[in-house]
Design a protein around this motif. Structure first.
Motif, PDB file in Angstrom:
ATOM      1  N   PHE A 155      -2.687  -4.755  15.117  1.00  0.00           N
ATOM      2  CA  PHE A 155      -2.250  -5.915  14.331  1.00  0.00           C
ATOM      3  C   PHE A 155      -0.909  -5.611  13.665  1.00  0.00           C
ATOM      4  O   PHE A 155      -0.614  -6.074  12.569  1.00  0.00           O
ATOM      5  CB  PHE A 155      -3.309  -6.295  13.288  1.00  0.00           C
ATOM      6  N   GLY A 156      -0.099  -4.835  14.374  1.00  0.00           N
ATOM      7  CA  GLY A 156       1.162  -4.354  13.825  1.00  0.00           C
ATOM      8  C   GLY A 156       2.143  -5.442  13.470  1.00  0.00           C
ATOM      9  O   GLY A 156       3.066  -5.211  12.670  1.00  0.00           O
ATOM     10  N   GLN A 157       1.980  -6.652  14.023  1.00  0.00           N
ATOM     11  CA  GLN A 157       2.897  -7.739  13.692  1.00  0.00           C
ATOM     12  C   GLN A 157       2.769  -8.185  12.235  1.00  0.00           C
ATOM     13  O   GLN A 157       3.651  -8.859  11.712  1.00  0.00           O
ATOM     14  CB  GLN A 157       2.674  -8.937  14.626  1.00  0.00           C
ATOM     15  N   PHE A 158       1.670  -7.780  11.578  1.00  0.00           N
ATOM     16  CA  PHE A 158       1.455  -8.149  10.181  1.00  0.00           C
ATOM     17  C   PHE A 158       1.679  -6.978   9.228  1.00  0.00           C
ATOM     18  O   PHE A 158       1.412  -7.097   8.037  1.00  0.00           O
ATOM     19  CB  PHE A 158       0.029  -8.686   9.992  1.00  0.00           C
ATOM     20  N   VAL A 159       2.155  -5.858   9.771  1.00  0.00           N
ATOM     21  CA  VAL A 159       2.308  -4.644   8.962  1.00  0.00           C
ATOM     22  C   VAL A 159       3.709  -4.081   9.141  1.00  0.00           C
ATOM     23  O   VAL A 159       4.208  -3.950  10.265  1.00  0.00           O
ATOM     24  CB  VAL A 159       1.259  -3.582   9.360  1.00  0.00           C
ATOM     25  N   LYS A 160       4.317  -3.726   8.044  1.00  0.00           N
ATOM     26  CA  LYS A 160       5.612  -3.050   8.055  1.00  0.00           C
ATOM     27  C   LYS A 160       5.435  -1.678   7.419  1.00  0.00           C
ATOM     28  O   LYS A 160       4.719  -1.533   6.421  1.00  0.00           O
ATOM     29  CB  LYS A 160       6.642  -3.873   7.266  1.00  0.00           C
ATOM     30  N   ILE A 161       6.064  -0.674   8.000  1.00  0.00           N
ATOM     31  CA  ILE A 161       5.934   0.689   7.484  1.00  0.00           C
ATOM     32  C   ILE A 161       7.294   1.176   7.004  1.00  0.00           C
ATOM     33  O   ILE A 161       8.268   1.161   7.756  1.00  0.00           O
ATOM     34  CB  ILE A 161       5.376   1.638   8.560  1.00  0.00           C
ATOM     35  N   GLU A 162       7.342   1.583   5.741  1.00  0.00           N
ATOM     36  CA  GLU A 162       8.562   2.116   5.136  1.00  0.00           C
ATOM     37  C   GLU A 162       8.321   3.563   4.738  1.00  0.00           C
ATOM     38  O   GLU A 162       7.258   3.909   4.233  1.00  0.00           O
ATOM     39  CB  GLU A 162       8.956   1.301   3.902  1.00  0.00           C
ATOM     40  N   THR A 163       9.304   4.417   4.975  1.00  0.00           N
ATOM     41  CA  THR A 163       9.169   5.819   4.593  1.00  0.00           C
ATOM     42  C   THR A 163       9.743   6.056   3.196  1.00  0.00           C
ATOM     43  O   THR A 163      10.579   5.285   2.713  1.00  0.00           O
ATOM     44  CB  THR A 163       9.862   6.740   5.604  1.00  0.00           C
ATOM     45  N   ALA A 208       1.499   3.956  12.177  1.00  0.00           N
ATOM     46  CA  ALA A 208       1.875   3.041  13.253  1.00  0.00           C
ATOM     47  C   ALA A 208       0.765   2.953  14.301  1.00  0.00           C
ATOM     48  O   ALA A 208       0.423   1.862  14.781  1.00  0.00           O
ATOM     49  CB  ALA A 208       3.181   3.489  13.888  1.00  0.00           C
ATOM     50  N   ASN A 209       0.180   4.100  14.642  1.00  0.00           N
ATOM     51  CA  ASN A 209      -0.924   4.112  15.603  1.00  0.00           C
ATOM     52  C   ASN A 209      -2.159   3.424  15.019  1.00  0.00           C
ATOM     53  O   ASN A 209      -2.875   2.706  15.728  1.00  0.00           O
ATOM     54  CB  ASN A 209      -1.265   5.544  16.000  1.00  0.00           C
ATOM     55  N   LEU A 210      -2.402   3.647  13.741  1.00  0.00           N
ATOM     56  CA  LEU A 210      -3.585   3.077  13.085  1.00  0.00           C
ATOM     57  C   LEU A 210      -3.542   1.555  13.079  1.00  0.00           C
ATOM     58  O   LEU A 210      -4.561   0.889  13.306  1.00  0.00           O
ATOM     59  CB  LEU A 210      -3.670   3.609  11.650  1.00  0.00           C
ATOM     60  N   THR A 211      -2.368   0.991  12.824  1.00  0.00           N
ATOM     61  CA  THR A 211      -2.238  -0.458  12.648  1.00  0.00           C
ATOM     62  C   THR A 211      -1.679  -1.162  13.882  1.00  0.00           C
ATOM     63  O   THR A 211      -1.406  -2.368  13.825  1.00  0.00           O
ATOM     64  CB  THR A 211      -1.334  -0.759  11.437  1.00  0.00           C
ATOM     65  N   GLU A 212      -1.512  -0.430  14.976  1.00  0.00           N
ATOM     66  CA  GLU A 212      -0.895  -1.004  16.174  1.00  0.00           C
ATOM     67  C   GLU A 212      -1.564  -2.289  16.650  1.00  0.00           C
ATOM     68  O   GLU A 212      -0.874  -3.240  17.060  1.00  0.00           O
ATOM     69  CB  GLU A 212      -0.883   0.047  17.287  1.00  0.00           C
ATOM     70  N   LEU A 247       0.860  -1.184   0.000  1.00  0.00           N
ATOM     71  CA  LEU A 247       0.000   0.000   0.000  1.00  0.00           C
ATOM     72  C   LEU A 247       0.891   1.226   0.000  1.00  0.00           C
ATOM     73  O   LEU A 247       1.737   1.385   0.890  1.00  0.00           O
ATOM     74  CB  LEU A 247      -0.904   0.005   1.234  1.00  0.00           C
ATOM     75  N   ILE A 248       0.727   2.087  -0.989  1.00  0.00           N
ATOM     76  CA  ILE A 248       1.496   3.327  -1.095  1.00  0.00           C
ATOM     77  C   ILE A 248       0.517   4.477  -0.909  1.00  0.00           C
ATOM     78  O   ILE A 248      -0.275   4.781  -1.806  1.00  0.00           O
ATOM     79  CB  ILE A 248       2.216   3.421  -2.454  1.00  0.00           C
ATOM     80  N   ASP A 249       0.544   5.116   0.257  1.00  0.00           N
ATOM     81  CA  ASP A 249      -0.484   6.115   0.547  1.00  0.00           C
ATOM     82  C   ASP A 249      -0.039   6.986   1.717  1.00  0.00           C
ATOM     83  O   ASP A 249       0.868   6.610   2.465  1.00  0.00           O
ATOM     84  CB  ASP A 249      -1.812   5.423   0.879  1.00  0.00           C
ATOM     85  N   ASP A 250      -0.677   8.129   1.865  1.00  0.00           N
ATOM     86  CA  ASP A 250      -0.355   9.020   2.982  1.00  0.00           C
ATOM     87  C   ASP A 250      -1.577   9.356   3.820  1.00  0.00           C
ATOM     88  O   ASP A 250      -1.552  10.280   4.622  1.00  0.00           O
ATOM     89  CB  ASP A 250       0.294  10.309   2.468  1.00  0.00           C
ATOM     90  N   ARG A 251      -2.661   8.571   3.675  1.00  0.00           N
ATOM     91  CA  ARG A 251      -3.908   8.849   4.382  1.00  0.00           C
ATOM     92  C   ARG A 251      -4.151   7.772   5.431  1.00  0.00           C
ATOM     93  O   ARG A 251      -4.655   6.692   5.122  1.00  0.00           O
ATOM     94  CB  ARG A 251      -5.078   8.921   3.397  1.00  0.00           C
ATOM     95  N   ALA A 252      -3.786   8.065   6.654  1.00  0.00           N
ATOM     96  CA  ALA A 252      -3.953   7.107   7.755  1.00  0.00           C
ATOM     97  C   ALA A 252      -5.348   7.265   8.340  1.00  0.00           C
ATOM     98  O   ALA A 252      -5.537   7.797   9.439  1.00  0.00           O
ATOM     99  CB  ALA A 252      -2.880   7.328   8.815  1.00  0.00           C
ATOM    100  N   THR A 253      -6.346   6.797   7.623  1.00  0.00           N
ATOM    101  CA  THR A 253      -7.737   6.959   8.012  1.00  0.00           C
ATOM    102  C   THR A 253      -8.334   5.616   8.428  1.00  0.00           C
ATOM    103  O   THR A 253      -7.777   4.551   8.163  1.00  0.00           O
ATOM    104  CB  THR A 253      -8.558   7.526   6.848  1.00  0.00           C
TER     105      THR A 253
END
Length: 333
Positions: free
Chosen positions: A127-135, A121-125, A82-88
């Motif tokens: 289930f964060g073990q299944f999500v990686k965030i790259e800048t 990070a707050n949005l996916t916390e 997912l390439i996006d900047d909307r943490a909704t």
């Protein structure tokens, strides 16, 4: 005296289609907006409402279930991007749905500007073990991510070179998987929703006079996929399967010559069929069963289809999605 209607401005009514009604299709000589653009705003909100209901009724239970699960790094060679900047909240729903429809066989990686990292990070916390965030700062994206930056990023060989997965599923917040994907059977180098260049649809709007008496009908036509090159069918990138190595090679060979305003999916679609790449591409029948956008098929997912499909067709997709979500969650016990 009744005050005039405060019509939405064109920039407030986002649409991806081209209308054939009056000039740009934004407004007629009376200053009123094209009714199709207003209808598309309704359709967009209808999609958001569907996602909200799915999350509130069902995916919250899936999120709770994820608390008890840990990633299995040996499950597959896939990644969901997912390439996006909307943490909704809507984006969170799309992520949860993607994890469900891939049966946790592919983790999700979010690419976003550094300024949005904490929000995601707050949005996916939960289930964060299944999500990686790259800048994306190293790719020159430090603030917002608009259409131009998104497309130029995906036309960069450096972006694809960083991806270690053998295959990826790209999904955008306006796309949904509506039944599980059999990832082990989808070893395609490129597969996206079929384009339907040349298709023209018509939509009838009733017309009324100031006394609200019916005066007739206004037919608004829309020509689909006009920017797509001739003889190009596969496929829209908003929900798509990619081989990162092939994407990297095409970018290295042709990326510098691509105009800045060329959409990344059109760019790749122009080259994936070249014999030199020997790409494994799906047949038309398989493509139709995978994803849809501008024409109806009984597919496994859709991207922005509510802008193009008949209401009854889109309703079937929504209900199919709900039934699969219900069945999968009941299967968990």
């Amino acid at each position: 005296m009744i005050p005039p209607i405060a019509w939405l401005q064109p920039w407030q009514v986002w649409a991806t289609i081209t209308s054939w009604n009056s000039g740009s299709g934004v407004a007629d000589q009376s200053g009123k907006p094209n009714p199709l653009h207003l209808l598309n705003r309704y359709r967009l909100e209808h999609f958001h409402a569907h996602c909200t209901l799915i999350e509130q009724l069902f995916l919250r239970h899936w999120e709770t279930h994820l608390h008890t699960k840990s990633p299995d790094p040996s499950t597959s060679n896939w990644a969901c991007i997912l390439i996006d900047d909307r943490a909704t909240q809507h984006t969170k729903t799309c992520i949860l749905n993607t994890l469900l429809m891939t049966r946790l066989k592919a983790a999700v990686t979010i690419y976003t500007p550094a300024s949005k990292r904490e929000a995601f990070a707050n949005l996916t916390e939960p289930f964060g073990q299944f999500v990686k965030i790259e800048t994306l700062d190293r790719h020159g994206v430090s603030d917002s991510l608009g259409w131009s930056k998104y497309n130029n990023l995906l036309k960069s060989s450096l972006f694809w070179k960083e991806l270690s997965a053998q295959q990826i599923l790209i999904f955008q917040p306006d796309a949904l998987l509506i039944q599980p994907l059999e990832l082990d059977e989808l070893h395609f180098d490129f597969a996206g929703a079929p384009w339907n260049k040349g298709r023209v649809t018509s939509c009838e709007f009733p017309t009324y006079n100031p006394s609200l008496q019916r005066t007739g009908s206004n037919w608004v036509n829309q020509a689909l996929c006009q920017t797509v090159p001739d003889q190009t069918n596969n496929g829209n990138g908003g929900l798509s399967i990619r081989n990162p190595r092939l994407m990297q090679t095409i970018c290295e060979d042709h990326g510098q010559a691509s105009p800045d305003d060329e959409a990344e999916d059109i760019f790749f679609a122009r080259f994936v069929g070249h014999a030199a790449y020997q790409a494994k591409l799906p047949s038309q029948d398989v493509l139709n069963r995978l994803f849809n956008e501008s024409s109806y098929s009984d597919s496994s997912g859709f991207h922005g289809s509510w802008y193009y499909l008949d209401a009854s067709e889109q309703a079937r997709l929504y209900e199919k999605h709900a039934k699969h979500v219900i069945g999968m969650l009941l299967g968990l016990g």
